[in-house]
Motif scaffolding. Structure first.
Motif, PDB file in Angstrom:
ATOM      1  N   TRP A  23       0.842  -1.199   0.000  1.00  0.00           N
ATOM      2  CA  TRP A  23       0.000   0.000   0.000  1.00  0.00           C
ATOM      3  C   TRP A  23       0.880   1.252   0.000  1.00  0.00           C
ATOM      4  N   THR A  24       1.911   1.243   0.827  1.00  0.00           N
ATOM      5  CA  THR A  24       2.806   2.395   0.924  1.00  0.00           C
ATOM      6  C   THR A  24       3.571   2.608  -0.374  1.00  0.00           C
ATOM      7  N   VAL A  25       4.098   1.539  -0.949  1.00  0.00           N
ATOM      8  CA  VAL A  25       4.871   1.649  -2.187  1.00  0.00           C
ATOM      9  C   VAL A  25       3.988   2.157  -3.324  1.00  0.00           C
ATOM     10  N   GLN A  26       2.755   1.661  -3.405  1.00  0.00           N
ATOM     11  CA  GLN A  26       1.860   2.090  -4.479  1.00  0.00           C
ATOM     12  C   GLN A  26       1.534   3.573  -4.396  1.00  0.00           C
ATOM     13  N   ARG A  27       1.621   4.147  -3.229  1.00  0.00           N
ATOM     14  CA  ARG A  27       1.269   5.554  -3.060  1.00  0.00           C
ATOM     15  C   ARG A  27       2.458   6.491  -3.126  1.00  0.00           C
ATOM     16  N   MET A  28       3.645   5.938  -3.336  1.00  0.00           N
ATOM     17  CA  MET A  28       4.838   6.781  -3.442  1.00  0.00           C
ATOM     18  C   MET A  28       4.771   7.598  -4.717  1.00  0.00           C
ATOM     19  N   GLU A  29       5.340   8.765  -4.655  1.00  0.00           N
ATOM     20  CA  GLU A  29       5.416   9.608  -5.846  1.00  0.00           C
ATOM     21  C   GLU A  29       6.369   8.973  -6.844  1.00  0.00           C
ATOM     22  N   PRO A  30       5.978   8.928  -8.116  1.00  0.00           N
ATOM     23  CA  PRO A  30       6.893   8.361  -9.105  1.00  0.00           C
ATOM     24  C   PRO A  30       8.118   9.250  -9.279  1.00  0.00           C
ATOM     25  N   ALA A  31       9.236   8.612  -9.481  1.00  0.00           N
ATOM     26  CA  ALA A  31      10.489   9.347  -9.679  1.00  0.00           C
ATOM     27  C   ALA A  31      10.623   9.731 -11.144  1.00  0.00           C
ATOM     28  N   GLU A  32      11.211  10.876 -11.361  1.00  0.00           N
ATOM     29  CA  GLU A  32      11.520  11.278 -12.735  1.00  0.00           C
ATOM     30  C   GLU A  32      12.644  10.387 -13.252  1.00  0.00           C
ATOM     31  N   THR A  33      12.584  10.077 -14.500  1.00  0.00           N
ATOM     32  CA  THR A  33      13.609   9.276 -15.149  1.00  0.00           C
ATOM     33  C   THR A  33      14.222  10.142 -16.234  1.00  0.00           C
ATOM     34  N   ALA A  34      15.506  10.097 -16.353  1.00  0.00           N
ATOM     35  CA  ALA A  34      16.196  10.933 -17.334  1.00  0.00           C
ATOM     36  C   ALA A  34      15.533  10.808 -18.703  1.00  0.00           C
ATOM     37  N   GLY A  35      14.986  11.906 -19.181  1.00  0.00           N
ATOM     38  CA  GLY A  35      14.380  11.942 -20.502  1.00  0.00           C
ATOM     39  C   GLY A  35      12.980  11.378 -20.587  1.00  0.00           C
ATOM     40  N   LEU A  36      12.432  10.906 -19.475  1.00  0.00           N
ATOM     41  CA  LEU A  36      11.089  10.336 -19.473  1.00  0.00           C
ATOM     42  C   LEU A  36      10.236  11.008 -18.407  1.00  0.00           C
ATOM     43  N   PRO A  40       3.383   6.642 -12.914  1.00  0.00           N
ATOM     44  CA  PRO A  40       2.761   6.135 -11.686  1.00  0.00           C
ATOM     45  C   PRO A  40       2.912   4.617 -11.577  1.00  0.00           C
ATOM     46  N   ALA A  41       2.729   4.088 -10.389  1.00  0.00           N
ATOM     47  CA  ALA A  41       2.916   2.654 -10.128  1.00  0.00           C
ATOM     48  C   ALA A  41       2.065   1.783 -11.046  1.00  0.00           C
ATOM     49  N   LEU A  42       0.835   2.182 -11.288  1.00  0.00           N
ATOM     50  CA  LEU A  42      -0.050   1.381 -12.139  1.00  0.00           C
ATOM     51  C   LEU A  42       0.488   1.305 -13.566  1.00  0.00           C
ATOM     52  N   ASP A  43       0.984   2.412 -14.081  1.00  0.00           N
ATOM     53  CA  ASP A  43       1.564   2.427 -15.428  1.00  0.00           C
ATOM     54  C   ASP A  43       2.787   1.515 -15.499  1.00  0.00           C
ATOM     55  N   VAL A  44       3.611   1.564 -14.458  1.00  0.00           N
ATOM     56  CA  VAL A  44       4.801   0.717 -14.423  1.00  0.00           C
ATOM     57  C   VAL A  44       4.393  -0.755 -14.364  1.00  0.00           C
ATOM     58  N   ALA A  45       3.361  -1.082 -13.598  1.00  0.00           N
ATOM     59  CA  ALA A  45       2.899  -2.475 -13.503  1.00  0.00           C
ATOM     60  C   ALA A  45       2.427  -2.988 -14.864  1.00  0.00           C
ATOM     61  N   VAL A  46       1.661  -2.171 -15.577  1.00  0.00           N
ATOM     62  CA  VAL A  46       1.189  -2.580 -16.902  1.00  0.00           C
ATOM     63  C   VAL A  46       2.369  -2.709 -17.860  1.00  0.00           C
ATOM     64  N   LEU A  47       3.270  -1.736 -17.853  1.00  0.00           N
ATOM     65  CA  LEU A  47       4.431  -1.785 -18.744  1.00  0.00           C
ATOM     66  C   LEU A  47       5.308  -3.001 -18.439  1.00  0.00           C
ATOM     67  N   LYS A  48       5.518  -3.286 -17.165  1.00  0.00           N
ATOM     68  CA  LYS A  48       6.329  -4.443 -16.781  1.00  0.00           C
ATOM     69  C   LYS A  48       5.686  -5.736 -17.283  1.00  0.00           C
ATOM     70  N   THR A  49       4.378  -5.824 -17.204  1.00  0.00           N
ATOM     71  CA  THR A  49       3.665  -7.005 -17.698  1.00  0.00           C
ATOM     72  C   THR A  49       3.859  -7.151 -19.204  1.00  0.00           C
ATOM     73  N   ILE A  50       3.809  -6.048 -19.927  1.00  0.00           N
ATOM     74  CA  ILE A  50       4.013  -6.080 -21.381  1.00  0.00           C
ATOM     75  C   ILE A  50       5.463  -6.439 -21.710  1.00  0.00           C
ATOM     76  N   TYR A  51       6.425  -5.931 -20.912  1.00  0.00           N
ATOM     77  CA  TYR A  51       7.830  -6.318 -21.103  1.00  0.00           C
ATOM     78  C   TYR A  51       7.977  -7.834 -20.981  1.00  0.00           C
ATOM     79  N   GLU A  52       7.349  -8.384 -19.946  1.00  0.00           N
ATOM     80  CA  GLU A  52       7.512  -9.807 -19.640  1.00  0.00           C
ATOM     81  C   GLU A  52       6.825 -10.715 -20.649  1.00  0.00           C
ATOM     82  N   ARG A  53       5.721 -10.248 -21.242  1.00  0.00           N
ATOM     83  CA  ARG A  53       4.968 -11.062 -22.192  1.00  0.00           C
ATOM     84  C   ARG A  53       4.511 -10.224 -23.375  1.00  0.00           C
ATOM     85  N   PRO A  54       5.467  -9.791 -24.205  1.00  0.00           N
ATOM     86  CA  PRO A  54       5.083  -9.002 -25.377  1.00  0.00           C
ATOM     87  C   PRO A  54       4.145  -9.807 -26.268  1.00  0.00           C
TER      88      PRO A  54
END
Length: 156
Positions: A23-36, A40-54
């Motif tokens: 719960w705490t991790v999901q509510r953390m502010e997303p960190a800026e990434t160089a050039g990106l 948010p956590a939900l976007d990262v979860a979906v992207l990670k799923t797509i990475y794992e199973r394109p």
């Protein structure tokens, strides 16, 4: 249950601590990434799923993440605008689309992961050495727990 309370059952206490952690991790502010843009956590979860199973469909991603397909579809649209995900129609059925990470997403995969991990790693670094060692030694058990929890939600 707070860190102050003690449960008669250590397994329930662990389950409660893990729930509080997620719960705490999901509510953390997303960190800026160089050039990106920060994701948010939900976007990262979906992207990670797509990475794992394109090539998976929105429905398959939703099932894996135990989310409503409309919510996954909305995240996919955001990720497409950011240039991180693309949809492709299948050669056999033009009505079916597959999700794939873009070259930009693949190039920045480690940066995206590190942006989220950095927050937690910074906090872990502030713990004393004994607590850090305890957490590191728990990695295999946590990974096994994640796999077991995912298997409960995977359609048979």
């Amino acid at each position: 249950m707070s860190g102050q309370e003690q449960s008669a059952d250590p397994i329930l206490e662990l389950a409660s601590a893990l729930r509080d952690l997620t719960w705490t991790v999901q509510r953390m502010e997303p960190a800026e990434t160089a050039g990106l843009k920060a994701l948010p956590a939900l976007d990262v979860a979906v992207l990670k799923t797509i990475y794992e199973r394109p090539g998976m469909s929105v429905s398959a991603a939703a099932a894996e993440l135990t989310m409503h397909p409309n919510n996954v579809s909305a995240v996919v649209r955001k990720l497409m605008v950011e240039g991180l995900v693309k949809r492709r129609t299948t050669p056999t059925d033009k009505r079916v689309t597959e999700l794939h990470p873009t070259a930009k997403a693949l190039k920045n995969r480690d940066k995206i992961s590190a942006a989220w991990s950095r927050h937690i790693a910074d906090v872990i670094a502030r713990l004393d050495a004994e607590r850090r060692e305890q957490l590191v030694s728990a990695i295999p058990a946590v990974q096994a727990l994640v796999a077991e929890l995912r298997s409960l939600d995977t359609p048979k």
